[in-house]
Design an enzyme around this catalytic site. Sequence first.
Site, short mmCIF file in Angstrom:
data_model
loop_
_atom_site.label_atom_id
_atom_site.label_comp_id
_atom_site.label_asym_id
_atom_site.label_seq_id
_atom_site.Cartn_x
_atom_site.Cartn_y
_atom_site.Cartn_z
N SER A 68 0.80 -1.23 0.00
CA SER A 68 0.00 0.00 0.00
C SER A 68 0.83 1.28 0.00
O SER A 68 0.27 2.37 -0.17
CB SER A 68 -0.93 0.02 1.21
N LYS A 71 0.44 3.44 -2.94
CA LYS A 71 -0.74 4.31 -3.09
C LYS A 71 -0.39 5.80 -2.98
O LYS A 71 -1.11 6.65 -3.49
CB LYS A 71 -1.79 3.93 -2.04
N TYR A 195 -3.61 -2.48 -10.35
CA TYR A 195 -3.52 -2.28 -8.89
C TYR A 195 -2.67 -3.37 -8.22
O TYR A 195 -1.74 -3.07 -7.46
CB TYR A 195 -4.94 -2.27 -8.30
N TYR A 247 -4.72 3.88 8.07
CA TYR A 247 -6.10 3.38 8.22
C TYR A 247 -6.65 3.74 9.59
O TYR A 247 -6.43 4.87 10.06
CB TYR A 247 -6.16 1.86 7.95
N VAL A 265 1.21 -3.74 3.82
CA VAL A 265 1.17 -5.04 4.50
C VAL A 265 2.43 -5.88 4.27
O VAL A 265 2.58 -6.93 4.88
CB VAL A 265 -0.06 -5.92 4.16
O1 DON Z 1 -4.94 -4.76 -1.70
C1 DON Z 1 -4.34 -5.29 -0.75
O2 DON Z 1 -4.93 -5.85 0.17
C2 DON Z 1 -2.83 -5.19 -0.74
N1 DON Z 1 -2.32 -5.25 -2.08
C3 DON Z 1 -2.37 -3.91 -0.11
C4 DON Z 1 -2.93 -3.68 1.28
C5 DON Z 1 -2.00 -2.96 2.19
O3 DON Z 1 -0.82 -2.89 1.98
C6 DON Z 1 -2.59 -2.42 3.45
N2 DON Z 1 -1.57 -1.80 4.27
N3 DON Z 1 -1.23 -1.86 5.37
#
Ligand code: DON
Length: 313
Positions: A68, A71, A195, A247, A265
């Site tokens: 993420s 983003k 994405y 978040y 993540v």
């Molecule tokens: O879309 C997802 O769930 C992952 N590609 C990215 C989520 C993420 O990194 C949330 N961050 N802490």
Amino acid sequence: MDSALAKLDDVVKEITEEIRQRTDRGEVASYIPELARVDPKHFGIAVVDHEGHVAAGGDCDMAFSIQSISKVFTLTLALGKVGERLWRHVGREPSGSPFNSIVQLERESGVPRNPFINAGAIAVTDVILSGHRPREALGEILRFMQFLSDDSSITIDEAVAASEERTGFRNRALANYMKSFGVIENPVDYTLGVYFHHCALAMSCRQLAHAGQFLAHLGRNPTTGHSVVQPERARRINAIMLTCGHYDGSGEFAYRVGLPGKSGVGGGILAIAPGKASIAVWSPGLDAWGNSHLGRIALEMLTQRMGWSIFGA
Ligand code: DON
């Protein structure tokens, strides 16, 4: 070496050593199977100061999945492409919900709360994709990361992207739901493909800290001399990182660290000390909000010892 830089070097060394000894590492993300294979013992940190000097420690040159954190950069690209019109597709308020939550979307007519929750980032990716083929859009994102980091060796980890393509049922639900409201313009599979791939960018702390420099210095990268965005835009992206970057853990991050930051993540965090430094940390174990547990603690140590919180010492 001047004394401020010597102090930073010492602090980074201390933090690397203190984190190495910790046993509370959190849980490595497992909902993307490829991420579950990463050793939770890794720790890396890289800090690039206002003159482009780097203080780094641990696994600072090992590439990890930025997830993420990408983003922040897709938001920057989408704002460059459509400017303020972006805010018709996505809001800029904290969500107070987990990163992959679906409930808010129904109440708010398919318009995601902010560009950093998954739904919001998918909507932003869709804006970048419009008018292009998925391969071109992805190439643009990859080249932007290479340009910001001044490092053409950065790549996308295809195994991580494929792993998420196979298991990303919830993102598929979010995207289809937004499509039903007309918030997503392109075929859902195309938008999700781009994405998943930008989330699978593999970068080291050193590369990531370089890529974030423009946010710490009014839109300009002091290492390359490139102007990336106007000062006002850098300020605003930082504001969204502060309020939404972690978040429903964003309040805790502001309380403890006091810097705009964005987590992923994969266990990375990019944090910005405006006027001072761009910082990247990596520890794969996550806390209950899906943010790096020891990464956040390392940043808390850094801001306290350097007096870098934007809210004062
Ligand atoms: O879309 C997802 O769930 C992952 N590609 C990215 C989520 C993420 O990194 C949330 N961050 N802490």
